[in-house]
Design an enzyme around this catalytic site. Structure first.
Site, PDB file in Angstrom:
ATOM      1  NE  ARG A 117       4.994   1.431  -1.137  1.00 18.45           N
ATOM      2  CZ  ARG A 117       5.827   1.416  -0.117  1.00 18.45           C
ATOM      3  NH1 ARG A 117       7.006   1.974  -0.242  1.00 18.45           N
ATOM      4  NH2 ARG A 117       5.498   0.880   1.029  1.00 18.45           N
TER       5      ARG A 117
ATOM      6  CD  GLU B 212      11.456 -12.083  -8.394  1.00 24.33           C
ATOM      7  OE1 GLU B 212      10.743 -11.929  -7.394  1.00 24.33           O
ATOM      8  OE2 GLU B 212      12.658 -11.778  -8.407  1.00 24.33           O
TER       9      GLU B 212
ATOM     10  CD1 TRP C  16      -0.581  -5.683  -3.675  1.00 23.89           C
ATOM     11  CD2 TRP C  16      -0.209  -6.591  -1.669  1.00 23.89           C
ATOM     12  NE1 TRP C  16      -0.014  -6.913  -3.864  1.00 23.89           N
ATOM     13  CE2 TRP C  16       0.224  -7.493  -2.657  1.00 23.89           C
ATOM     14  CE3 TRP C  16      -0.076  -6.957  -0.335  1.00 23.89           C
ATOM     15  CZ2 TRP C  16       0.786  -8.725  -2.357  1.00 23.89           C
ATOM     16  CZ3 TRP C  16       0.489  -8.185  -0.028  1.00 23.89           C
ATOM     17  CH2 TRP C  16       0.923  -9.048  -1.030  1.00 23.89           C
TER      18      TRP C  16
ATOM     19  CB  CYS D 209      -0.868   0.021   1.232  1.00 21.10           C
ATOM     20  SG  CYS D 209      -1.847  -1.462   1.440  1.00 21.10           S
TER      21      CYS D 209
ATOM     22  CE  LYS E  37      15.125 -11.074  -9.578  1.00 26.67           C
ATOM     23  NZ  LYS E  37      15.598 -11.166  -8.261  1.00 26.67           N
TER      24      LYS E  37
ATOM     25  CG  HIS F 138      21.165 -36.933  -4.648  1.00 26.76           C
ATOM     26  ND1 HIS F 138      21.608 -38.229  -4.484  1.00 26.76           N
ATOM     27  CD2 HIS F 138      22.269 -36.148  -4.553  1.00 26.76           C
ATOM     28  CE1 HIS F 138      22.922 -38.227  -4.283  1.00 26.76           C
ATOM     29  NE2 HIS F 138      23.353 -36.966  -4.324  1.00 26.76           N
TER      30      HIS F 138
ATOM     31  CD  GLU G 114      18.236 -13.271  -7.082  1.00 27.91           C
ATOM     32  OE1 GLU G 114      17.615 -13.881  -6.203  1.00 27.91           O
ATOM     33  OE2 GLU G 114      17.887 -12.164  -7.511  1.00 27.91           O
TER      34      GLU G 114
ATOM     35  CG  ASN H 231       0.188   2.210   3.732  1.00 27.08           C
ATOM     36  OD1 ASN H 231      -0.860   2.203   3.096  1.00 27.08           O
ATOM     37  ND2 ASN H 231       1.306   2.739   3.264  1.00 27.08           N
ATOM     38  N   GLY H 232      -0.768  -0.984   6.718  1.00 25.22           N
ATOM     39  CA  GLY H 232      -0.495  -1.831   7.878  1.00 25.22           C
ATOM     40  C   GLY H 232      -1.714  -2.676   8.206  1.00 25.22           C
TER      41      GLY H 232
ATOM     42  CE  LYS I 257      12.155  -2.963  -5.092  1.00 25.24           C
ATOM     43  NZ  LYS I 257      13.053  -4.053  -5.553  1.00 25.24           N
TER      44      LYS I 257
END
Ligand code: G6P
Length: 612
Positions: free
Chosen positions: A27, A492, A76, A2, A489, A508, A485, A102-103, A607
């Site tokens: 965000r 996502e 959000w 948010c 990437k 394995h 990583e 927010n929160g 984000k």
């Protein structure tokens, strides 16, 4: 996550609020809204969807254009889906005030019951509307809006960054925070408040940062800051570090690509003033005050989420290798709930680009409560994690807007290497070894530049593989976290399924996945496990896998085994991730673009994740 924007001054508020929301788009959000105060009336427009949907609604509301006070929000969804009713601002049921938040208000159900019993009505499923009505209830008998807000916040369990406006006091915004950032941009006869300095910097670089449990009362002619217990808090003006240019696209098609290309400069900034090559000394001003204490460190725990966790895994290897300090990396979300053992001499290092990730913050607090020394490796200056650590080292990577973290990752690894070298030299490392590593680190920005010249070729390599929905990424030693990583990437931003593995683990189980033509990216620069990695490549090829190798320039052997080779310059193994990750970032970028995905706003991702 948010975003909040607010304006009080002499200019028309609406345009400033909407522009501010656009700056916070990166965000992640799923609905947006604006509320302005004009002639004692609260005028609200909100909708699910994008800011462009909101501007379409605003175009039909010319009466909202002239107001000079207002608040706005990108939401959000957490409590209730992304609907118009759930979008902020929330106007209290008596129509007296409007709030953006927010929160999460954890005790909102209990509060809602009490307010319902008093006759309040709710139109949304949100915890934030409960807060709006709670403040309104108290405002009936309070002298001022700030008194009502303060009293309400004493009743609340949870986190908030909030802004409130009211019809009774139409020249005023009251803001408060606990656990969710809030910055007040201070202009000439005007104030722009926001949850992120990106929404302010266009108007002013002077800012006041609120701390947890603080509240500010803002009018065009001045502001005052108080604690929730009504004690005045004097505040210094601070400078916002980011320029507008830095947060604009600057000719690149996407923020992610811009940030990948910014890595040489970002790393230069991270290193600036910290490598004293003449005296062979690593200088880290941020940890100097506790430098002597740190030398006695017996165990290091890195804690982080997502990409920052991958950087933490590299940190584990760096600390054990260079500083000979036992180290481990913990998912912050697991660590915080696990009753962790923190013996004397434990240093917990929270790694976070935003400095606001809820799980990382909670893990940090848990570790501190148990007596650990807390260090931060953070990008966002003045963020909550940066404030709550005993000491730390900023990344100085500049703002990272793309949801997929790139330059923050490489700068996190740079800072970890600096810290490991700083401690290593004070324990075991010879001046000669340190000098060699410092020289190699100093050369990394130029070497990164060389890797970036392969951008177009990487796009071509991806084009030949773009129809595959399953990829593997393999690496060993320092390049095992790079494989993780690379897979993250790709997942996502292109929504291609990918798995990262330590190369030898493939046999394995995951080897069963390999079939004719399946892309397998192998991070295989020259290092002590090079021959072993070649064996792993052979295992892949024997099953028809298509190998894309990341290898050291001049390695004539690897071309015999790989279908495509992406080259990186030679450097010592501990620094290899700084170079080997770049082809993988570009690979993911091109895959996403070629699949038509929204690179900077991938689906379902945010984000900065400020909820658990
Ligand atoms: C989100 C982002 C990731 C990031 C993670 C941790 O999930 O999408 O890219 O790595 O949060 O963020 P932080 O700000 O703590 O580094």
């Amino acid at each position: 996550m948010c975003g909040i924007v607010g304006y009080v001054g002499r200019k028309k508020a609406q345009g400033i609020l909407v522009e501010g929301l656009k700056r916070l788009e990166y965000r992640g959000y799923d609905s947006a809204g604006v509320c302005v105060l004009d002639s004692g009336q609260l005028l609200t427009a909100k909708c699910p969807g994008r800011i462009s949907d909101l501007t379409a609604v605003l175009d039909t509301r010319p009466e909202m254009d002239a107001a000079t006070v207002g608040i706005a929000h990108t939401r959000w969804a957490t409590h209730g889906g992304p609907t118009e009713a759930n979008a902020h601002p929330h106007v209290s049921d008596d129509g007296q005030l409007a709030l953006v938040h927010n929160g999460i208000i954890e005790n909102f159900l209990a509060l809602k019951q009490v307010l319902t019993a008093k006759g309040h009505e709710f139109v949304s499923e949100t915890d934030s509307e409960v807060l709006a009505n709670l403040i309104a209830e108290l405002y009936r008998t309070a002298d001022t809006l700030e008194d009502a807000v303060r009293t309400a916040l004493h009743e609340v369990t949870g986190t908030y960054g909030l802004a409130v406006i009211s019809r009774r006091e139409p020249d005023k915004i009251v803001v408060a925070r606990r656990g969710s950032p809030l910055v007040v941009g201070v202009g000439d006869g005007e104030y722009v408040i926001a949850s992120d300095a990106a929404a302010i910097v266009e108007h002013t670089s002077n800012a006041v940062y609120l701390n947890d449990n603080e509240l500010a009362v803002i009018r065009p002619d001045g502001m005052k800051t108080l604690t929730l217990d009504n004690m005045p808090v004097p505040k210094d003006l601070e400078q916002i570090e980011y320029s507008l240019e830095e947060i604009a696209l600057g000719g690149y098609e996407h923020y992610m690509l811009k940030e990948i290309f910014e890595q040489p400069e970002a790393v230069r900034n991270s290193l600036r003033g910290r490598l004293n090559l003449r005296e062979t000394r690593v200088q880290l001003g941020g940890i100097e005050p506790i430098g002597r204490e740190l030398i006695k460190t017996r165990r290091v725990i890195f804690t982080a989420c997502g990409t920052a966790w991958h950087a933490g895994l590299i940190g584990e290897f760096l600390f054990e290798d260079l500083a000979r300090i036992p180290a481990e990396v913990e998912y912050a979300s697991e660590f915080r709930y696990r009753n962790p053992i923190i013996p004397d001499g434990t240093v917990v290092v929270a790694i976070s680009q935003s400095g606001e990730t809820a799980d990382t913050l909670a893990a940090l607090r848990e570790a501190r409560d148990r007596g650990a020394t807390a260090l931060g490796i953070v990008n966002a200056v003045g963020s909550t994690i940066a404030r709550e650590t005993d000491a730390g080292v900023y990344l100085h990577a500049g703002p990272e807007i793309g949801v997929a973290s790139t330059k923050a990752f490489t700068c996190q690894v740079v800072v970890e290497a600096l810290l490991a070298m700083y401690l290593g030299r004070r324990k075991f490392m010879s001046q000669f070894s340190l000098g060699e590593l410092m020289g190699a680190l100093d050369a990394i920005p130029d070497q990164m530049q060389t890797v970036l010249t392969q951008n177009d070729r990487i796009g071509e390599v991806v084009a030949g593989l773009i129809d595959w929905d399953n990829w593997l990424f393999l690496g060993r030693g320092y390049n095992y976290p790079v494989a993780l990583e690379g897979a993250l990437k790709l997942k996502e931003i292109s929504y291609i399924h990918a798995e990262g593995l330590p190369a030898a683990e493939m046999k394995h189980g995951p080897i069963a996945l390999i079939q004719e033509g399946m892309p397998v990216v192998v991070v295989a620069p020259r290092c002590s496990t090079y021959d072993k990695v070649i064996s792993n490549i052979e295992e892949v090829r024997a099953r028809g896998g298509r190998v894309i190798a990341v290898a050291t320039e001049g390695d004539s052997r690897i071309s015999r085994y790989a279908d495509s080779v992406l080259w990186v310059p030679d450097c010592p193994a501990p620094l290899q991730p700084l170079l080997t990750v770049i082809p993988l970032q570009l690979l993911a970028y091109h895959a996403a673009v070629q699949r038509g995905c929204n690179v900077d706003k991938p689906r379902n991702l945010a984000k900065s994740v400020t909820v658990e």
